[in-house]
Each structure stands twice: as C-alpha cells, then as structure tokens.
Design an enzyme around this catalytic site. Structure first.
Site, short mmCIF file in Angstrom:
data_model
loop_
_atom_site.label_atom_id
_atom_site.label_comp_id
_atom_site.label_asym_id
_atom_site.label_seq_id
_atom_site.Cartn_x
_atom_site.Cartn_y
_atom_site.Cartn_z
N GLY A 3 0.83 -1.21 0.00
CA GLY A 3 0.00 0.00 0.00
C GLY A 3 0.86 1.25 0.00
O GLY A 3 1.85 1.31 0.71
N ASP A 28 -0.10 1.99 8.49
CA ASP A 28 -0.57 1.16 9.61
C ASP A 28 0.30 1.27 10.87
O ASP A 28 -0.15 0.94 11.96
CB ASP A 28 -0.62 -0.32 9.20
N ASP A 38 2.63 -0.62 11.86
CA ASP A 38 2.64 -1.92 12.54
C ASP A 38 3.98 -2.64 12.48
O ASP A 38 4.04 -3.85 12.63
CB ASP A 38 1.53 -2.81 11.95
N ARG A 50 0.69 -5.00 -5.49
CA ARG A 50 0.76 -6.22 -4.67
C ARG A 50 0.98 -7.35 -5.68
O ARG A 50 0.20 -7.48 -6.62
CB ARG A 50 -0.52 -6.39 -3.87
N ASP A 98 4.95 -4.43 6.20
CA ASP A 98 5.27 -5.77 6.66
C ASP A 98 5.44 -6.80 5.52
O ASP A 98 6.46 -7.49 5.43
CB ASP A 98 4.09 -6.15 7.57
N ARG A 157 -5.22 -2.54 9.00
CA ARG A 157 -5.11 -3.99 8.82
C ARG A 157 -5.27 -4.70 10.16
O ARG A 157 -6.33 -4.61 10.75
CB ARG A 157 -3.78 -4.35 8.15
N THR A 165 4.33 2.59 5.67
CA THR A 165 2.95 2.12 5.72
C THR A 165 2.17 3.00 6.68
O THR A 165 2.70 3.40 7.71
CB THR A 165 2.85 0.65 6.18
O1 F6P Z 1 -1.32 -1.61 4.61
C1 F6P Z 1 -1.92 -0.42 4.27
C2 F6P Z 1 -3.40 -0.59 4.04
O2 F6P Z 1 -3.96 0.66 3.72
C3 F6P Z 1 -4.17 -1.23 5.19
O3 F6P Z 1 -4.47 -0.33 6.22
C4 F6P Z 1 -5.39 -1.78 4.48
O4 F6P Z 1 -5.90 -2.88 5.18
C5 F6P Z 1 -4.83 -2.19 3.15
O5 F6P Z 1 -3.63 -1.47 2.95
C6 F6P Z 1 -5.76 -1.97 1.98
O6 F6P Z 1 -5.15 -2.46 0.85
P1 F6P Z 1 -5.67 -2.22 -0.64
O7 F6P Z 1 -5.42 -0.78 -0.98
O8 F6P Z 1 -4.83 -3.14 -1.46
O9 F6P Z 1 -7.11 -2.52 -0.63
#
Ligand code: F6P
Length: 321
Positions: free
Chosen positions: A11, A128, A130, A72, A103, A172, A126
């Site tokens: 992300g 998050d 985390d 991803r 992560d 997340r 990130t």
């Molecule tokens: O890891 C960052 C994040 O924004 C999380 O908070 C969330 O769960 C996820 O990515 C969402 O991912 P995507 O943009 O691929 O839906």
C-alpha cells in the site's frame, strides 16, 4: 557498491516520495548509479527499471502516493518469481536493493535476500504503523491527521442530529490508527484488534457520550473483523432507541500531502539506508526510536510484534468519561 535499485511496494503511504528522493540523492552523492524500479516487485520482474538522476526526484517531496507506483504481486510470493526478480537485478548489475514498504513488502525483501546473494535494506513505509523496531512508520502521521480532520467533521453532523457514529479506519491487523485518532479526536471509544470488545462494553462506550448529555457519540473502529458495519448492526439490533450511522473512511486515509513529520522521517531514513549500505550492512531495516535513527535485522522487524503502550489504551477510557 556501484549501483542500487529502489522500489516501493504494498500500500502506498504519504512520504514514500520523500524516501525515494533521499535514497536517490544520497546514492548519487556517493557516486553510485541508481535505478528507480516501477510498480514494486511486479515491475522488477518485468524489468521496469529507469536510471534516476537528481532531477528524477525533483519536486516530489510534497506529493502523496509514490512516483514509482506500487503493486501487490502474487508472482513474487513464489520462489520462481523471486528468482526471476534476482536475475533482473543481476542483468542490470544492481548490487543492492532498497525496499520501501510495510510488513508484507519487507517480508518479501527478506526472502529474496536469504534465497539469493543480494543485500537489501528496508525502509518502513505504511500508514498502519505496525512494524516492530521503529516508533513511527512513514505515512502514519499524515494518515492519523487525515483521520482526525475527518472525525472532527463527522462530529459536527453527529452532534447536530444526536447520532451515534461508527467510523471505520484502516490499519489492517493493528489498532494504532484507530486508538490514537480516537484520542486525538476526543472519540468516546475505539474498537481495535488488540482488545476484545463485547456488546455490553459497547453499550458502556455509547453511554459515555449520552451521559455527557451530548446525545451523540463517536466510536472509531478498526477495519478488521467486519469493521464499523458489524458493530453498528449489533447496536441497532440491541438498542433500537439509538440513531446509528456508519462512516467508512477508506482510501482517502492513504492519500494527500505528507506532513512535515513524515517528510523528515522519510528523508532521514532514506539517507540512513544508503549509509547502511556504505557501511557494508545487509538485510536491515531502518527505524527511528526516540528520534534516533537505528538499524535492526529485517527478520526481527517482520517477526516481532509492535506493542501498543498500556497508557495509550487507558488514556481514552479515562478521557472519554
Ligand atoms: O497496509 C496499508 C493498508 O492501507 C491497510 O491499512 C489496508 O488494510 C490495506 O492497505 C488496503 O489495501 P488495498 O489498498 O490493497 O485494498
């Protein structure tokens, strides 16, 4: 060290551009060649490398997202995919890789480095927050401020209509965004993955808002386990007297100009990543602990859990009385 590659993965997070800029300019300062790798691991596998100059990273420090784009990549999760990626790095004579991401991205970087002879340096990027080994990740401060700005606005309408709002935020599996935005926005409660919240507790949270004779409440909910909708439905069913609404903030939390704090953190981490390579370090993540830049093995950063301090948990309980 003659040549390095830099990529962003997973992300996007505000401040990633400042990190790309810092890595690029520090490496050029050392006399190294730098490849910007587009679209993360996917772009590495499909050879989307571009030689960067100092100008390639001009006028980007203030921009959200990532100029390198991100993805991803399922192929990189396989050994064959990682071998393909390594072969591309060899073909372009890339001696080391700097990976900016969360992560999952740093886990991928660690796997690549253990299976093949390529040093990697991780930079935690990130929203998050985390990752173990750093007080803050790049993007967290900006996202937190974005959430607080949104919740302040939701508060206006919640108060006007005497409503209970469940506001869902990202994170997340981690509740840092939810818990700290709840503190900063003066919410009545936060529902986070680190704690179990039962329905009777929920009634108590909501009661806090009502007791204050405000007739409205705001509960911030982490996206995990059904998120805000799940709790709102339960409350609607059990307490039909309440006027309940849900607001899912979604991807607006990831966008926008990075805060000054994120720009500075990203710049310092980018410079430190190049310094780490110059000192011969490999497979470390750059962190910031009590405003000191540190390195720790990537395997620790991805395996150990980042703990939320108890006072952060208790603060909200006390202040929402
Ligand atoms: O890891 C960052 C994040 O924004 C999380 O908070 C969330 O769960 C996820 O990515 C969402 O991912 P995507 O943009 O691929 O839906």
């Amino acid at each position: 060290m003659n040549c390095i590659g830099v990529l962003t993965s997973g992300g996007d997070a505000p401040g990633m551009n400042a990190a790309i800029r810092a890595v690029t300019r520090s490496a050029i300062f050392e006399g190294w060649k730098v490849y910007g790798i587009h679209r993360g691991w996917a772009g590495l596998i499909s050879e989307e490398l571009e030689e960067f100059t100092t100008n390639s990273v001009s006028n980007i420090i203030q921009r959200g997202g990532t100029i390198l784009k991100t993805a991803r990549c399922d192929e990189f999760r396989t050994e064959e995919g990682r071998t393909k990626a390594f072969e591309v790095l060899k073909k372009y004579d890339v001696d080391a890789l700097v990976v900016i991401g969360g992560d999952g991205s740093l886990s991928g970087a660690y796997q690549l480095a253990t299976e093949h002879d390529i040093p990697v340096i991780g930079i935690p990027g990130t929203i998050d927050n985390d990752l173990y080994g750093t007080d803050k990740t790049i993007g967290y401060d900006t996202a937190l401020n974005t959430i607080v700005e949104c919740v302040d606005k939701i508060r206006d309408t919640a108060t006007s209509h005497d409503r209970i709002f469940f506001v869902e935020v990202m994170g997340r599996d981690a509740g840092f965004l939810a818990q700290n935005s709840a503190i900063a926005a003066g919410a009545e409660a936060a529902i986070i993955p680190e704690e179990n919240t039962e329905l009777d507790q929920l009634a108590d949270f909501i009661g806090r808002g009502i007791r204050k004779s405000k007739n409205s409440s705001i509960v911030i909910v982490s996206e995990k386990d059904g998120g805000a909708m799940h709790y709102a439905e339960r409350v609607k069913k059990e307490y039909p007297q309440y006027d309940v609404r849900v607001s899912i903030l979604g991807h607006l939390q990831r966008g926008g100009k990075p805060s000054a704090a994120d720009r500075i953190l990203a710049s310092r981490m980018g410079v430190a990543a190049v310094r780490a390579l110059k000192e011969g370090q490999r497979n470390v993540m750059i962190g910031s602990i009590q405003d000191r830049i540190i390195n720790l093995p990537i395997c620790r950063a991805i395996k150990e859990d980042k703990v939320m301090e108890n006072d952060v948990l208790h603060c909200l309980t006390i202040l929402s009385l």
